[in-house]
Design a protein around this motif. Structure first.
Motif, short mmCIF file in Angstrom:
data_model
loop_
_atom_site.label_atom_id
_atom_site.label_comp_id
_atom_site.label_asym_id
_atom_site.label_seq_id
_atom_site.Cartn_x
_atom_site.Cartn_y
_atom_site.Cartn_z
N MET A 227 0.83 -1.20 0.00
CA MET A 227 0.00 0.00 0.00
C MET A 227 0.87 1.25 0.00
O MET A 227 1.85 1.36 0.72
CB MET A 227 -0.96 0.00 1.20
CG MET A 227 -0.33 -0.26 2.55
SD MET A 227 -1.56 -0.61 3.84
CE MET A 227 -2.49 0.90 3.86
N THR A 228 0.48 2.18 -0.87
CA THR A 228 1.18 3.47 -0.98
C THR A 228 0.15 4.57 -0.79
O THR A 228 -0.89 4.58 -1.44
CB THR A 228 1.85 3.62 -2.35
OG1 THR A 228 2.73 2.50 -2.57
CG2 THR A 228 2.64 4.91 -2.41
N GLY A 248 3.47 0.90 3.20
CA GLY A 248 4.27 -0.29 3.49
C GLY A 248 4.07 -1.40 2.48
O GLY A 248 3.15 -1.37 1.66
N GLU A 249 4.97 -2.37 2.55
CA GLU A 249 4.92 -3.54 1.68
C GLU A 249 4.65 -4.78 2.51
O GLU A 249 5.11 -4.88 3.65
CB GLU A 249 6.24 -3.70 0.92
CG GLU A 249 6.55 -2.56 -0.04
CD GLU A 249 7.86 -2.76 -0.77
OE1 GLU A 249 8.61 -3.70 -0.40
OE2 GLU A 249 8.16 -1.98 -1.70
N ASN A 250 3.89 -5.70 1.93
CA ASN A 250 3.57 -6.97 2.57
C ASN A 250 2.96 -6.75 3.96
O ASN A 250 3.34 -7.38 4.95
CB ASN A 250 4.81 -7.86 2.67
CG ASN A 250 4.44 -9.32 2.88
OD1 ASN A 250 3.37 -9.78 2.48
ND2 ASN A 250 5.33 -10.05 3.53
N VAL A 303 -3.49 -6.46 -3.52
CA VAL A 303 -3.66 -7.64 -2.68
C VAL A 303 -2.67 -8.72 -3.12
O VAL A 303 -2.70 -9.17 -4.27
CB VAL A 303 -5.10 -8.17 -2.76
CG1 VAL A 303 -5.27 -9.40 -1.86
CG2 VAL A 303 -6.10 -7.08 -2.36
N LEU A 304 -1.80 -9.14 -2.23
CA LEU A 304 -0.78 -10.15 -2.54
C LEU A 304 -1.25 -11.55 -2.23
O LEU A 304 -0.98 -12.50 -2.97
CB LEU A 304 0.49 -9.86 -1.75
CG LEU A 304 1.09 -8.45 -1.89
CD1 LEU A 304 2.32 -8.29 -1.00
CD2 LEU A 304 1.45 -8.18 -3.35
#
Length: 622
Positions: A227-228, A248-250, A303-304
């Motif tokens: 998310m940015t 953040g990432e993941n 969405v990962l």
């Protein structure tokens, strides 16, 4: 002219006159061993007082009188004698008598004897701890009439001493303070708090399973996202990028209500793995980061992965995961006890009051009148300052500060002061007997917290504060110990809204306003307000309009009013501005209170009208 708070306390708490022995200079201290050749005689009196007869030999009376003459010779000028020369006692006596000081030398000799003999007799000979100033049963100026230097004299002294605790003998109990009985009220166990605590515990051990391919995330699921974030412009477009801490990432996101900033979870519901979404959010207004608090923002979210979340059931297997040796029932019992213990803290004062009452019944302590008087004086002084803070005129307050009013007030609070002292002394003794001490770190934490609240320029006596903190914490530990070993009955009752009480209060308020209006175009007189305040200190120092001062109490207390009033006059000029500000604040509080009463009256009338209309409608329907 307004009186400062400090000056008012000085006025209300002026000390009762008491005997202060004449003290000789250190180099002229008489040898105690030669002064009292015979042991003193001790007689026990009620209320932890003693009467002590000091047997003073003739050698001591002569030495004390000679020393008084020598000291006076150094300070006085008499025609025919060089200053500092030895002057015959008869000349000194005549000179002092001419100045209105008949027997002055003998009085000083008696006082010096008392000053030298009283402490060793009480503390060393009889192993007692005096409270306050000892006083001669027969005043020194009266004793001086029969005082003859070189002849023995008996000095009879009365003094309050620190009392001893006598524990009652209770059948089948080695320690009478264990197994105390009593009953207090509290609200019943809060099941909703237990349910939340158990749910939080289950959340710690949540089971995650990968979602099936193509699954659209829903409430209760979890997902990992990149998310940015950007601040939102006024037109809704993306603005300045948010700091890394807000992106953040993941990042794991659990789809539940109230967990994140408003809009994030709602914007992800229905998304699948691989989807990218633009989500509009609102940061909370109470966010610590004031740069973001209350701001609108936009997030690009990808969405990962997603997972189905399952909360474990409360079984023996689950309980063993929480802690080895637990089963489902013991886990529930422990959690219920922990939740209830936290809830019960607000009822600790009620519990302690019951324990204190029961404790006072299993001990016997004679409480010295000196302690009662001193404590009553402090309470009386605080009541006077409260009256001033509530807007009562200073002149009216001064009228209330009289020996007669103090005696009436002391009579009202005496029983509670005695009970509180007995309990306090018993608690301290139990702490000693049971080895109950407060860890140093707890004292340090509390002192540090108090320090934080001290305003700049405000005096802070750390030694005194530390002592009070340690005493308070230790006494609470003692009450906890007593509660654990007590047989207390807890009466559970639901908190209820008493509509009738509200109606009664509204009616009483209206009646009072009518009475005031009929008696005077203004509010009730300050005289009646002050008198009611004097009469309204009831049990535990609370203010109750239902308590009254008993009439017909006789006696005198020698309050040094003139001296205190002089202090007030000197200090009032310096504190006028602060006092006027306090008065304005008190008036504001009074107005606020009146507003509350008016609101309560209106609400009660509206509710009463609504009930009447409802009843009428039901009657017509029937």
């Amino acid at each position: 002219m307004r009186i400062s708070r400090i000056a008012l306390v000085l006025l209300a708490a002026s000390n009762v006159s008491s005997f202060t022995p004449f003290t000789l200079p250190p180099r002229a201290v008489l040898h105690r061993l030669s002064m009292a050749e015979e042991p003193s005689v001790l007689k026990q009196l009620p209320e932890s007082a003693v009467e002590l007869t000091l047997k003073v030999p003739g050698t001591a009376t002569s030495a004390a009188y000679d020393k008084a003459c020598t000291e006076l010779s150094k300070q006085i000028s008499i025609p025919g004698f060089r200053k500092g020369a030895k002057i015959p006692p008869q000349v000194l006596e005549q000179n002092m008598a001419a100045k209105g000081g008949r027997n002055a030398l003998k009085v000083e000799a008696i006082n010096s004897l008392l000053a030298q003999l009283i402490d060793p007799a009480i503390k060393d000979e009889h192993k007692l701890e005096p409270i306050g100033q000892p006083s001669l049963v027969t005043p020194a100026d009266v004793l001086a009439d029969d005082f003859v230097p070189g002849e023995p004299i008996d000095l009879i002294v009365k003094c309050d001493v620190w009392p001893d605790i006598q524990w009652a003998s209770v059948e089948d109990k080695e320690k009478s303070y264990l197994g105390l009985k009593g009953k207090y009220k509290r609200q019943p166990y809060d099941q909703s708090k237990f349910d939340k605590a158990m749910n939080d515990l289950r959340e710690r051990y949540v089971i995650l399973e990968p979602s099936p391919e193509g699954h659209a995330v829903e409430m209760g699921d979890a997902c990992r996202v990149d998310m940015t974030g950007y601040l939102a412009n006024d037109d809704g477009s993306k603005g300045e990028a948010l700091p890394n801490a807000a992106s953040g990432e993941n990042v794991e996101v659990v789809l539940g209500t109230g967990l994140y900033m408003e809009g994030l979870v709602e914007g992800l519901v229905g998304a699948k793995v691989g989807d990218s979404r633009t989500v509009n959010v609102s940061f909370p207004k109470n966010l610590r980061d004031k740069m973001l608090a209350g701001k609108q923002a936009i997030f690009d979210v990808t969405v990962l992965e997603s997972s189905k979340r399952t909360l474990p059931e409360v079984t023996d297997e689950f309980a063993a995961k929480v802690r080895e040796g637990l089963n489902a029932q013991s886990l529930k019992d422990e959690l219920q006890k922990a939740v209830d213990a936290e809830d019960a803290k607000q009822y600790t004062p009620a519990r302690n009051a019951v324990l204190g009452k029961s404790l006072s019944e299993v001990l016997s302590v004679d409480v010295p009148d000196t302690l009662v008087t001193n404590q009553a004086r402090e309470k009386f002084a605080m009541m006077m300052t409260d009256m001033r803070d509530n807007g009562v005129d200073d002149e009216e307050i001064k009228k209330q500060i009289s020996p007669e009013n103090f005696l009436k007030y002391k009579d009202i609070v005496k029983e509670d002061i005695i009970k509180d002292f007995k309990v306090s002394m018993a608690v301290d003794e139990i702490a000693r007997l049971e080895g109950i001490d407060v860890p140093d770190y707890q004292v340090e934490e509390q002192v540090a917290n108090i320090k934080k609240d001290v305003q700049e320029g405000e005096e802070f006596d750390e030694k005194m504060v530390r002592s009070k903190v340690e005493t308070t914490l230790q006494r609470q530990l003692v009450f906890d110990f007593l509660a654990e070993n007590a047989d207390l009955e807890v009466e559970f009752e639901e908190e209820q809204f008493d509509e009738q009480l509200l109606q009664n209060l509204a009616e009483e308020s209206l009646e009072r306003e009518k009475e005031w209006a009929s008696d005077s175009p203004a509010a009730p007189s300050e005289s009646s307000t002050a008198l009611n305040a004097v009469r309204s200190r009831s049990k535990n120092g609370s203010r109750s309009a239902l308590s009254a001062v008993p009439e017909g109490i006789e006696g005198e207390v020698d309050v040094v009013v003139d001296e205190a009033q002089a202090r007030i006059a000197a200090m009032a000029a310096k504190t006028k501005a602060a006092a006027e500000a306090a008065a304005a604040n008190a008036n504001a509080k009074a107005n606020a209170k009146k507003g509350e009463r008016d609101a309560a009256k209106v609400k009660a009338e509206a509710e009463g009208k609504a009930k009447a209309e409802a009843a009428e409608a039901e009657s017509k329907a029937a």
